[in-house]
Design a protein around this motif. Structure first.
Motif, PDB file in Angstrom:
ATOM      1  N   MET A 194      25.641 -18.140   0.685  1.00 25.26           N
ATOM      2  CA  MET A 194      24.418 -18.061  -0.114  1.00 25.26           C
ATOM      3  C   MET A 194      24.737 -18.189  -1.599  1.00 25.26           C
ATOM      4  O   MET A 194      25.644 -17.532  -2.112  1.00 25.26           O
ATOM      5  CB  MET A 194      23.733 -16.723   0.165  1.00 25.26           C
ATOM      6  CG  MET A 194      22.590 -16.369  -0.747  1.00 25.26           C
ATOM      7  SD  MET A 194      21.914 -14.745  -0.284  1.00 25.26           S
ATOM      8  CE  MET A 194      21.256 -14.206  -1.851  1.00 25.26           C
ATOM      9  N   GLN A 195      24.001 -19.039  -2.286  1.00 29.73           N
ATOM     10  CA  GLN A 195      24.183 -19.204  -3.725  1.00 29.73           C
ATOM     11  C   GLN A 195      23.316 -18.192  -4.467  1.00 29.73           C
ATOM     12  O   GLN A 195      22.142 -18.004  -4.132  1.00 29.73           O
ATOM     13  CB  GLN A 195      23.844 -20.625  -4.157  1.00 29.73           C
ATOM     14  CG  GLN A 195      24.810 -21.664  -3.633  1.00 29.73           C
ATOM     15  CD  GLN A 195      24.701 -22.983  -4.372  1.00 29.73           C
ATOM     16  OE1 GLN A 195      23.699 -23.279  -5.006  1.00 29.73           O
ATOM     17  NE2 GLN A 195      25.757 -23.766  -4.301  1.00 29.73           N
ATOM     18  N   PRO A 199      21.629 -14.657 -14.352  1.00 31.25           N
ATOM     19  CA  PRO A 199      20.783 -14.892 -15.530  1.00 31.25           C
ATOM     20  C   PRO A 199      21.601 -15.336 -16.743  1.00 31.25           C
ATOM     21  O   PRO A 199      22.803 -15.069 -16.837  1.00 31.25           O
ATOM     22  CB  PRO A 199      20.137 -13.533 -15.777  1.00 31.25           C
ATOM     23  CG  PRO A 199      21.020 -12.540 -15.111  1.00 31.25           C
ATOM     24  CD  PRO A 199      21.630 -13.243 -13.936  1.00 31.25           C
ATOM     25  N   ALA A 200      20.930 -16.024 -17.652  1.00 30.73           N
ATOM     26  CA  ALA A 200      21.575 -16.496 -18.879  1.00 30.73           C
ATOM     27  C   ALA A 200      22.197 -15.330 -19.623  1.00 30.73           C
ATOM     28  O   ALA A 200      21.625 -14.243 -19.702  1.00 30.73           O
ATOM     29  CB  ALA A 200      20.549 -17.205 -19.767  1.00 30.73           C
ATOM     30  N   GLY A 201      23.401 -15.553 -20.125  1.00 28.77           N
ATOM     31  CA  GLY A 201      24.102 -14.528 -20.884  1.00 28.77           C
ATOM     32  C   GLY A 201      25.047 -13.683 -20.062  1.00 28.77           C
ATOM     33  O   GLY A 201      25.838 -12.906 -20.617  1.00 28.77           O
ATOM     34  N   THR A 202      25.022 -13.814 -18.736  1.00 26.98           N
ATOM     35  CA  THR A 202      25.903 -13.022 -17.883  1.00 26.98           C
ATOM     36  C   THR A 202      27.363 -13.395 -18.117  1.00 26.98           C
ATOM     37  O   THR A 202      27.725 -14.565 -18.090  1.00 26.98           O
ATOM     38  CB  THR A 202      25.573 -13.235 -16.388  1.00 26.98           C
ATOM     39  OG1 THR A 202      24.211 -12.880 -16.144  1.00 26.98           O
ATOM     40  CG2 THR A 202      26.486 -12.398 -15.512  1.00 26.98           C
ATOM     41  N   ASP A 203      28.209 -12.383 -18.384  1.00 22.70           N
ATOM     42  CA  ASP A 203      29.641 -12.656 -18.495  1.00 22.70           C
ATOM     43  C   ASP A 203      30.472 -11.773 -17.562  1.00 22.70           C
ATOM     44  O   ASP A 203      31.685 -11.922 -17.477  1.00 22.70           O
ATOM     45  CB  ASP A 203      30.132 -12.533 -19.937  1.00 22.70           C
ATOM     46  CG  ASP A 203      29.980 -11.127 -20.510  1.00 22.70           C
ATOM     47  OD1 ASP A 203      29.736 -10.169 -19.741  1.00 22.70           O
ATOM     48  OD2 ASP A 203      30.106 -10.982 -21.742  1.00 22.70           O
ATOM     49  N   LEU A 247      28.532 -17.065  -6.482  1.00 20.58           N
ATOM     50  CA  LEU A 247      27.882 -16.820  -7.763  1.00 20.58           C
ATOM     51  C   LEU A 247      27.737 -18.136  -8.527  1.00 20.58           C
ATOM     52  O   LEU A 247      28.675 -18.920  -8.618  1.00 20.58           O
ATOM     53  CB  LEU A 247      28.690 -15.830  -8.595  1.00 20.58           C
ATOM     54  CG  LEU A 247      28.922 -14.440  -7.980  1.00 20.58           C
ATOM     55  CD1 LEU A 247      29.737 -13.582  -8.933  1.00 20.58           C
ATOM     56  CD2 LEU A 247      27.615 -13.772  -7.626  1.00 20.58           C
ATOM     57  N   VAL A 248      26.557 -18.356  -9.071  1.00 23.23           N
ATOM     58  CA  VAL A 248      26.291 -19.538  -9.896  1.00 23.23           C
ATOM     59  C   VAL A 248      26.149 -19.063 -11.339  1.00 23.23           C
ATOM     60  O   VAL A 248      25.124 -18.493 -11.727  1.00 23.23           O
ATOM     61  CB  VAL A 248      25.015 -20.273  -9.438  1.00 23.23           C
ATOM     62  CG1 VAL A 248      24.789 -21.523 -10.292  1.00 23.23           C
ATOM     63  CG2 VAL A 248      25.103 -20.641  -7.955  1.00 23.23           C
ATOM     64  N   TRP A 249      27.205 -19.273 -12.113  1.00 19.90           N
ATOM     65  CA  TRP A 249      27.218 -18.794 -13.498  1.00 19.90           C
ATOM     66  C   TRP A 249      26.338 -19.693 -14.381  1.00 19.90           C
ATOM     67  O   TRP A 249      26.238 -20.897 -14.136  1.00 19.90           O
ATOM     68  CB  TRP A 249      28.650 -18.780 -14.039  1.00 19.90           C
ATOM     69  CG  TRP A 249      29.496 -17.753 -13.354  1.00 19.90           C
ATOM     70  CD1 TRP A 249      30.219 -17.901 -12.219  1.00 19.90           C
ATOM     71  CD2 TRP A 249      29.664 -16.395 -13.775  1.00 19.90           C
ATOM     72  NE1 TRP A 249      30.856 -16.725 -11.894  1.00 19.90           N
ATOM     73  CE2 TRP A 249      30.535 -15.773 -12.823  1.00 19.90           C
ATOM     74  CE3 TRP A 249      29.214 -15.639 -14.842  1.00 19.90           C
ATOM     75  CZ2 TRP A 249      30.931 -14.443 -12.930  1.00 19.90           C
ATOM     76  CZ3 TRP A 249      29.596 -14.307 -14.949  1.00 19.90           C
ATOM     77  CH2 TRP A 249      30.432 -13.723 -14.001  1.00 19.90           C
ATOM     78  N   PRO A 250      25.693 -19.099 -15.391  1.00 16.96           N
ATOM     79  CA  PRO A 250      24.837 -19.906 -16.265  1.00 16.96           C
ATOM     80  C   PRO A 250      25.645 -20.938 -17.039  1.00 16.96           C
ATOM     81  O   PRO A 250      26.813 -20.698 -17.414  1.00 16.96           O
ATOM     82  CB  PRO A 250      24.216 -18.862 -17.212  1.00 16.96           C
ATOM     83  CG  PRO A 250      25.136 -17.684 -17.155  1.00 16.96           C
ATOM     84  CD  PRO A 250      25.715 -17.675 -15.777  1.00 16.96           C
TER      85      PRO A 250
END
Length: 255
Positions: A194-195, A199-203, A247-250
């Motif tokens: 599952m992908q 959210p934007a800004g996640t590090d 995980l799909v990083w921004p």
């Protein structure tokens, strides 16, 4: 449940340029094609074998077990797969073209049970994948400490670790210490691979797993660029099932 792969891209270099010159394929059932580790000693069929079923292009044994395999299916196709493993890396010998594996699997200790596993080599005879339950190459009593099972006919090392299945896990997305999002996923209900868009800004991402009584099991923190989390869940045996979360990083903002 892990997917069967008809071709492993990281190993493709071993076979580039060889398909046109390959001789006709002849299965060698005496050659080990993988390893299966079974909880308890299974009963053979009348022919002394236990055979896998081919379901949706993957080999499956209806046993409480974990396994890995890699073999030539025919002159053009390589099959590789696994089941109930929490990690897996295939390794190849460039000179001999033999392929082995380093893997790990969870195992749930149960009071009053033997907690004993038997390891067998898998074989392919051109029709199917099988093993002979009277030919165990290792017998191990699993305890609290991790234990390694090493194969020589099929070169591999599989580490068994005492594991509590997770009924659910939480995902906390952060930028530094700032919480950006929080979510709960029930392991049994999620799709394998599952992908999960972040959210934007996640590090960094913190994942906490919990058992069926909502008791904390473990915590894992993933930094930017780490993409995979493996969740273990109860499938009715002492070897828990596994599912992967991607995980799909921004994407970085364009300048």
């Amino acid at each position: 449940m892990k997917k069967l792969l008809s071709l492993i891209s990281i190993l493709a270099f071993l076979f580039l340029g060889t398909s046109c010159s390959k001789p006709s394929f002849t299965p060698n059932p005496s050659k080990a094609a993988g390893v299966i580790i079974v909880n308890g000693q299974p009963e053979p069929a009348d022919d002394g074998r236990i055979c896998a079923e081919l379901v949706d292009n993957q080999y499956v044994f209806t046993l409480d077990s974990a396994m890995v395999y890699y073999f030539d299916y025919d002159a053009e196709t390589i099959y590789a797969g696994d089941r109930n493993l929490t990690s897996l890396v295939f390794a190849a010998n460039i000179d001999t073209k033999d392929v082995g594996a380093v893997a790990s699997a969870g195992y749930t200790l149960m009071e009053g049970k033997a907690n004993t596993v038997y390891a067998y080599y898998l074989h392919f005879d051109g029709k199917g994948l099988f093993f002979k339950p009277d030919k165990a190459f290792a017998t191990v009593v699993v305890g609290k400490d991790p234990v390694d099972i090493e194969g020589t006919d099929y070169r591999c090392r599989i580490t068994l670790e005492d594991t509590v299945p997770a009924a659910f896990f939480t995902i906390t997305c952060r930028n530094g210490e700032e919480e950006l999002a929080f979510d709960t996923i029930r392991t049994e209900e999620m799709e394998d691979y599952m992908q999960y868009p972040l959210p934007a800004g996640t590090d960094n991402v913190e994942i906490n797993s919990f058992n069926a009584s909502s008791e904390f099991i473990s915590r894992k923190t993933l930094a930017e660029g780490e993409y995979s989390y493996t969740a273990v869940y109860d499938i009715g045996g002492q070897f828990p099932g596994t599912k992967s979360l991607r995980l799909v990083w921004p994407q970085p903002a364009e300048e």
